[in-house]
Scaffold this motif. Structure first.
Motif, short mmCIF file in Angstrom:
data_model
loop_
_atom_site.label_atom_id
_atom_site.label_comp_id
_atom_site.label_asym_id
_atom_site.label_seq_id
_atom_site.Cartn_x
_atom_site.Cartn_y
_atom_site.Cartn_z
N VAL A 129 -6.34 10.43 -5.19
CA VAL A 129 -5.96 11.21 -6.36
C VAL A 129 -4.93 10.40 -7.13
N GLY A 130 -5.05 10.39 -8.45
CA GLY A 130 -4.10 9.66 -9.29
C GLY A 130 -2.75 10.36 -9.33
N GLU A 131 -1.76 9.65 -9.85
CA GLU A 131 -0.41 10.22 -10.00
C GLU A 131 -0.42 11.28 -11.10
N PHE A 132 0.33 12.36 -10.87
CA PHE A 132 0.51 13.38 -11.89
C PHE A 132 1.80 14.13 -11.58
N SER A 179 3.24 17.70 -7.89
CA SER A 179 2.81 16.32 -8.10
C SER A 179 1.95 15.92 -6.91
N ARG A 180 1.43 14.73 -6.97
CA ARG A 180 0.64 14.24 -5.85
C ARG A 180 1.50 14.19 -4.59
N ALA A 205 -5.69 12.96 -13.29
CA ALA A 205 -5.47 12.45 -11.94
C ALA A 205 -6.68 12.67 -11.04
N GLU A 253 -9.73 13.04 -12.33
CA GLU A 253 -10.86 12.54 -13.12
C GLU A 253 -11.90 13.64 -13.38
#
Length: 182
Positions: A54-57, A68-69, A146, A148
């Motif tokens: 998972v992307g950063e958020f 956040s992640r 994050a 997608e």
């Protein structure tokens, strides 16, 4: 008697014609099935897939909790919905029922409602009882980026891997099957 023979020959001819046309239709259906199967393989994905990180958020829930992640420390059910989506409205009760069975309860369920705040309010109210809820607009959607997200509804299961990165552990969550206690 000649009339009867003629009738039998006519019925036989019609049955033969029907059989030939039916075989033609079956052949065409098989061809279309093969084409659809080939397209399904090439279809774009709706979100990050199994095993992907998972992307950063960074955002806040509707209750003001930071999210956040890094705050996702255990297995978490994550759902993305939008109030203008028919399938989202159909999936919402299933998501909520599944969320009620999640070990860890509300702390292990995250729901993002993307869209106009006024339209999203009823969905947010429903989800707050079983999940941490985030509301976002389509223009400002850090969680959607994050994860997608490309389609709604999207339901994923995520968890930290051995290195501590939050990754997708299930990209096709079966909401009809309740979770099993750990």
């Amino acid at each position: 008697m000649p009339v009867l023979i003629s009738a039998v020959v006519l019925v036989g001819a019609l049955c033969s014609l029907d059989l030939i046309l039916t075989l033609g239709v079956i052949k065409r259906l098989r061809e279309h099935g093969d084409l659809l199967a080939a397209r399904a393989v090439d279809r774009p994905r709706s979100a990050i897939e199994l095993g992907e990180p998972v992307g950063e958020f960074a955002t806040h829930t509707v209750d003001g909790e930071p999210l956040s992640r890094a705050t996702m420390t255990g297995t978490t059910l994550v759902g993305f919905f939008t109030p203008t989506c028919g399938p989202c409205k159909e999936q919402l009760p299933k998501f909520m029922e599944y969320a009620r069975t999640m070990p860890g309860g509300r702390d292990r369920v995250l729901a993002a409602v993307v869209g106009d705040e006024g339209l999203a309010a009823p969905m947010v109210t429903e989800l707050r009882s079983v999940a941490k809820v985030v509301t976002q607009t389509r223009n400002e959607d850090p969680m959607g980026a994050a994860f997608e997200i490309m389609a709604f509804p999207t339901v994923l299961m995520v968890a930290p891997d051995a290195e501590g990165d939050v990754v997708v552990t299930d990209d096709a969550v079966d909401l009809s099957r309740p979770t099993l206690p750990v």
